[in-house]
Design an enzyme around this catalytic site. Structure first.
Site: not given
Length: 466
Positions: A392-394
């Site tokens: 998600n965040d990456v």
């Protein structure tokens, strides 16, 4: 004669630690490197039991207690290692790291008791090493236990009132306690006050740090444990213990710096910023098209089968679903159809450094297919399909596009540059950093909802029939 052989044994052990660490740098040799370093530790332990004598005390070792500890530790360690799931590996690393810190602190406590009866003239270097070993080992122990609880989901992020001010006060307190004892002489009461303050500081130090920063914290605490172990090596004039501690401390420090660089953040910002808390939001949420476009298993199978290049981005969701083996099976099916398949690995993907590499290696994914961020990003613009599994965040473009986002400036896998993006998730929940991913709403993005393992199994079956 026995002393010379003991020193040679420690030298051999030190060499195996260095060679083992070097071999850990590549998956093909990592297992042998691990075994080599373990063999070196075995040599050091065996040589100590057979050759070492406490000449000052005029008595030998208590072999009964030593072997009892070895047996109990071996049984517990073996059971934990065999039962741990790949998803819980970060927790186990944090727990074992905490145990190392506790051992270093116990060494300082035991040696301090002996030190009270010694006559010291001039600068007391041994006392300084004991105090520093107690401080760093205690912080590593309590901090690692909090990290373990947070990774296990049993402890929530909590920023206490005036947390940073309290931490600074505690740091000044431990500095004052160490300085006072160095100039005024050792004091048993102050020594144990230092122990208590250090344990409290370790708890408050880790408690407010957000989930997305936990990989950095684990690496930093690991370096603390290595430094504390090195102090123990100084106390005992033990070359093997000193070398092992220095290697762990330096490797952990280097890894911490590299991870901060991968997140484009300073270590101070990681430790004080509380990034990854549940209140983090993106300033662009609600400002852009919020339409979600879904895709079916069969359409995904056709799109993948007729592509020339596919890049898979593994994340913690893949580990949770234990879907690495079926993912590798899908990769082989696509390769049989002439599709080039690679894996894109972000430096801080998962819950600890190298989590995704270990996960894929367990499924026998060839190492050459695991490409780091700097290597894969230039290729993504020419990639037909990127499949994001549980990450998600990456992959969040807010890191590039939204100056108000907490992750702005963090280098990411630029999957938004690919021709098509398929995201496999259970739902629309935010990532570990608590930030909504604007990639979900891009026109080229399709969402494939469901459990990762179940979806991959169905997808593999469909690809066989295409």
């Amino acid at each position: 004669m026995s002393l010379n052989i003991l020193e040679i044994s420690y030298l051999i052990a030190s060499l195996t630690f260095i060679l083992g660490l070097k071999m850990l740098s590549h998956p093909d040799s990592a297992r042998k490197g691990n075994l080599l370093a373990a063999a070196g530790m075995g040599i050091a332990v065996l040589a100590t039991l057979v050759l070492y004598q406490d000449f000052d005390a005029g008595k030998g070792l208590n072999y009964g207690l030593i072997f009892l500890g070895l047996v109990i530790g071996t049984i517990i360690g073996t059971i934990m290692a065999k039962k741990v799931q790949m998803t819980a590996m970060p927790q186990m690393v944090s727990f074992f790291n905490g145990m190392g810190g506790a051992c270093a602190a116990l060494i300082a406590i035991i040696e301090f008791q002996h030190h009270q009866h010694a006559e010291i003239t001039g600068f007391d270097g041994e006392l300084l090493v004991m105090l520093l070993g107690l401080l760093i080992g205690s912080v590593s122990f309590s901090g690692s236990m909090i990290a373990y609880g947070k990774l296990e989901g049993k402890i929530k992020d909590k920023v206490l009132p005036m947390n940073q001010a309290v931490n600074m006060l505690l740091l000044l307190t431990v500095t004052g306690l160490i300085a006072y004892q160095m100039f005024a002489g050792s004091d048993p009461v102050l020594f144990y006050v230092l122990l208590g303050v250090a344990l409290i500081y370790g708890i408050l130090f880790v408690m407010p740090i957000g989930g997305a920063d936990m990989p950095v914290v684990i690496s930093l605490l690991n370096s603390f444990t290595g430094i504390a172990a090195a102090f123990g090596g100084f106390l005992y004039d033990n070359k093997a213990m000193l070398t092992g501690g220095i290697l762990v401390g330096s490797a952990g420090t280097i890894l911490t710096i590299l991870m901060c660089k991968a997140m484009n953040r300073s270590l101070t910002n990681v430790l004080l910023g509380a990034f990854g808390g549940s209140t983090a939001t993106s300033s662009k949420s609600g400002d852009s098209d919020q339409t979600v476009r879904e895709i079916s298993i069969s359409d995904t199978a056709v799109l993948l089968s007729y592509s020339q290049s596919v890049v898979i981005v593994p994340g913690y969701g893949l580990a949770v679903a234990q879907a690495q083996h079926i993912c590798h099976e899908l990769e082989k099916l696509l390769e049989e159809k002439g599709v080039e398949v690679n894996y894109a690995i972000h430096p801080v993907a998962g819950r600890m450094p190298g989590h995704m590499n270990v996960l894929l290696a367990e499924a026998d994914v060839p190492y050459e297919r695991m490409q780091e961020m700097e290597e894969i990003n230039p290729k993504l613009a020419n990639t037909d399909v990127v499949v994001v599994i549980g990450a998600n965040d990456v992959v969040n473009p807010a890191a590039k596009n939204d100056p108000a986002s907490p992750i702005y400036g963090m280098p990411i896998l630029e999957v938004d540059q690919a021709k098509n993006v398929i995201i496999m998730k259970r739902g629309m929940s935010s990532g570990y950093a608590g930030i909504e991913n604007e990639l979900f709403f891009y026109p080229k993005t399709r969402m494939l909802f469901g459990d990762a393992k179940d979806s991959l199994q169905k997808l593999a079956s469909e690809v066989k029939d295409v």
